[in-house]
Scaffold this active site. Structure first.
Site, PDB file in Angstrom:
ATOM      1  N   ARG A 266       1.662  22.418 -26.225  1.00  0.00           N
ATOM      2  CA  ARG A 266       1.875  20.966 -26.358  1.00  0.00           C
ATOM      3  C   ARG A 266       2.463  20.589 -27.708  1.00  0.00           C
ATOM      4  NH1 ARG A 266      -4.314  18.883 -26.524  1.00  0.00           N
ATOM      5  NH2 ARG A 266      -4.400  20.165 -24.664  1.00  0.00           N
TER       6      ARG A 266
ATOM      7  N   ASN B  82      -2.089  22.356 -41.841  1.00  0.00           N
ATOM      8  CA  ASN B  82      -1.832  22.532 -40.413  1.00  0.00           C
ATOM      9  C   ASN B  82      -0.643  21.637 -40.016  1.00  0.00           C
ATOM     10  OD1 ASN B  82      -1.940  21.915 -37.590  1.00  0.00           O
ATOM     11  ND2 ASN B  82      -3.942  22.872 -37.511  1.00  0.00           N
TER      12      ASN B  82
ATOM     13  N   GLU C 262     -14.814  29.636 -39.926  1.00  0.00           N
ATOM     14  CA  GLU C 262     -14.370  28.302 -40.329  1.00  0.00           C
ATOM     15  C   GLU C 262     -15.340  27.302 -39.710  1.00  0.00           C
ATOM     16  OE1 GLU C 262     -10.205  27.401 -40.251  1.00  0.00           O
ATOM     17  OE2 GLU C 262     -10.571  25.265 -39.964  1.00  0.00           O
TER      18      GLU C 262
ATOM     19  N   HIS D  73     -11.185  20.206 -39.969  1.00  0.00           N
ATOM     20  CA  HIS D  73     -11.072  19.329 -38.804  1.00  0.00           C
ATOM     21  C   HIS D  73     -11.479  17.907 -39.184  1.00  0.00           C
ATOM     22  CE1 HIS D  73     -10.813  17.812 -34.740  1.00  0.00           C
ATOM     23  NE2 HIS D  73     -10.174  18.926 -34.446  1.00  0.00           N
TER      24      HIS D  73
ATOM     25  N   GLU E 250      -3.818  29.880 -35.284  1.00  0.00           N
ATOM     26  CA  GLU E 250      -4.985  29.496 -34.476  1.00  0.00           C
ATOM     27  C   GLU E 250      -4.680  29.855 -33.039  1.00  0.00           C
ATOM     28  OE1 GLU E 250      -6.126  25.438 -34.860  1.00  0.00           O
ATOM     29  OE2 GLU E 250      -6.367  25.610 -37.009  1.00  0.00           O
TER      30      GLU E 250
ATOM     31  N   HIS F 273       1.105  18.799 -35.888  1.00  0.00           N
ATOM     32  CA  HIS F 273       1.501  17.473 -35.422  1.00  0.00           C
ATOM     33  C   HIS F 273       2.913  17.065 -35.837  1.00  0.00           C
ATOM     34  CE1 HIS F 273      -2.132  17.243 -33.346  1.00  0.00           C
ATOM     35  NE2 HIS F 273      -2.832  17.467 -34.438  1.00  0.00           N
TER      36      HIS F 273
ATOM     37  N   THR G   2      -9.221  20.225 -30.826  1.00  0.00           N
ATOM     38  CA  THR G   2     -10.308  21.191 -30.683  1.00  0.00           C
ATOM     39  C   THR G   2     -11.625  20.467 -30.938  1.00  0.00           C
ATOM     40  OG1 THR G   2      -8.735  22.774 -31.569  1.00  0.00           O
ATOM     41  CG2 THR G   2     -10.998  23.521 -31.350  1.00  0.00           C
TER      42      THR G   2
ATOM     43  N   ARG H 221      -0.966  26.654 -28.665  1.00  0.00           N
ATOM     44  CA  ARG H 221      -1.833  26.398 -27.509  1.00  0.00           C
ATOM     45  C   ARG H 221      -1.232  26.979 -26.238  1.00  0.00           C
ATOM     46  NH1 ARG H 221      -5.890  22.575 -26.822  1.00  0.00           N
ATOM     47  NH2 ARG H 221      -6.677  21.774 -28.768  1.00  0.00           N
TER      48      ARG H 221
ATOM     49  N   HIS I  95      -1.399  26.160 -34.559  1.00  0.00           N
ATOM     50  CA  HIS I  95      -2.156  26.480 -33.349  1.00  0.00           C
ATOM     51  C   HIS I  95      -1.180  26.583 -32.183  1.00  0.00           C
ATOM     52  CE1 HIS I  95      -5.767  25.195 -30.568  1.00  0.00           C
ATOM     53  NE2 HIS I  95      -5.202  26.324 -30.184  1.00  0.00           N
TER      54      HIS I  95
HETATM   55  N1  PXP Z   1      -9.134  24.012 -38.392  1.00  0.00           N
HETATM   56  C1  PXP Z   1      -9.070  24.284 -37.069  1.00  0.00           C
HETATM   57  C2  PXP Z   1      -9.642  25.579 -36.597  1.00  0.00           C
HETATM   58  C3  PXP Z   1      -8.449  23.391 -36.172  1.00  0.00           C
HETATM   59  O1  PXP Z   1      -8.398  23.682 -34.860  1.00  0.00           O
HETATM   60  C4  PXP Z   1      -7.856  22.227 -36.689  1.00  0.00           C
HETATM   61  C5  PXP Z   1      -7.164  21.267 -35.769  1.00  0.00           C
HETATM   62  O2  PXP Z   1      -6.175  21.867 -35.074  1.00  0.00           O
HETATM   63  C6  PXP Z   1      -7.927  21.990 -38.064  1.00  0.00           C
HETATM   64  C7  PXP Z   1      -8.594  22.883 -38.896  1.00  0.00           C
HETATM   65  C8  PXP Z   1      -7.288  20.797 -38.704  1.00  0.00           C
HETATM   66  O3  PXP Z   1      -7.852  19.628 -38.221  1.00  0.00           O
HETATM   67  P1  PXP Z   1      -7.117  18.244 -38.512  1.00  0.00           P
HETATM   68  O4  PXP Z   1      -5.773  18.335 -37.881  1.00  0.00           O
HETATM   69  O5  PXP Z   1      -8.020  17.255 -37.881  1.00  0.00           O
HETATM   70  O6  PXP Z   1      -7.045  18.108 -40.004  1.00  0.00           O
END
Ligand code: PXP
Length: 251
Positions: A52, A10, A154, A193, A73, A13, A104, A48, A46
């Site tokens: 952001r 992901n 998931e 997550h 996402e 960030h 999330t 949003r 994602h």
């Molecule tokens: N899976 C989903 C559906 C998420 O919303 C996120 C966070 O955006 C992640 C995985 C990844 O989580 P993290 O960034 O905490 O590793």
């Protein structure tokens, strides 16, 4: 090599850091390409409602430049559905979204929100997009996903990652039984997550989990040792945990 456990990176960030200053740096698409080279099986982003982190232009760039599948996402809104149908990513993971939350925070209430979710799951599925629902590891949520016709769920690993001691054991049991139920129901099981080098092993060892999606920790680690090395280490820890668990089961 056919991998039984895929790693989705992901890159949200990277965009968070870019947006802290405006402008174009660091470029999330460059990070995604680097992740691909480091062994990611897919990229997750994602988009949003408040933009952001990931922007609409990032989605265009990812769709144009990635060799691995994109998992978009998205919240279950008409705007996001339109964007998904326009770009047709490989997969779309429907997540709950609240403006005030930092991330999330919990899973989607698939059981309570079936009527709202049904047209989204249907439209995405009909467009050939593999739909996944980001849910808490609760039987009612998995059964709702099945009824909705989503092929993938998931499991939210946040509570497991955030807890310790007996509470962590309890959260781990919820995840293992939900993953087993997913397999019995014929749902493909992903998880993610909050996962880190320390917490990934036990989740990777759950045999019916097919994919992990990991972001925030890896982007943070990249500050210290680079993204390539962080992803390779995560990949190695996952593979080791899965191989050890497979060996134990076959012994
Ligand atoms: N899976 C989903 C559906 C998420 O919303 C996120 C966070 O955006 C992640 C995985 C990844 O989580 P993290 O960034 O905490 O590793």
């Amino acid at each position: 090599m056919t991998r039984t456990l895929r790693l989705g990176i992901n890159i949200d960030h990277v965009a968070t850091i870019r947006n802290a200053r405006g402008g174009g740096l660091p470029d999330p698409v460059r990070a995604a390409k680097l992740a691909e080279d480091a062994g990611a099986d897919g990229i997750t982003a994602h988009l949003r409602e408040d933009r952001r982190h990931i922007s609409d232009e990032d989605i265009v760039g990812l769709m144009e430049q990635l060799a691995v599948p994109l998992n978009l996402e998205m919240a279950a809104t008409d705007e996001m559905l339109g964007i998904a149908l326009r770009h047709k990513p490989h997969a779309a993971c429907i997540v709950p979204e609240k403006r005030q939350e930092r991330t999330t925070e919990g899973g989607l209430d698939a059981a309570g929100g079936k009527d709202h979710l049904a047209p989204f799951v249907k439209a995405l599925g009909e467009a050939g997009i593999r739909v996944s629902l980001f849910i808490e590891p609760e039987p009612a949520q998995l059964e709702a996903a099945l009824e909705l016709g989503a092929p993938v769920i998931e499991l939210h690993t946040g509570r497991y990652c955030d807890s310790q001691g007996s509470e962590r054991d309890h959260q781990f049991k919820r995840l293992t039984s939900a993953a087993r139920l997913a397999e019995n129901l014929g749902l493909e099981c992903h998880a993610g997550h909050g996962l880190t080098f320390d917490s990934v092993g036990p989740i990777a060892a759950i045999p019916s989990v097919r994919e992990l999606n990991i972001g925030h920790f890896l982007i943070g680690e990249a500050i210290f040792g680079g993204l390539d090395s962080a992803i390779k280490r995560m990949r190695a820890l996952m593979d080791k945990a899965r191989a050890e668990a497979d060996n134990e089961r076959s012994a």
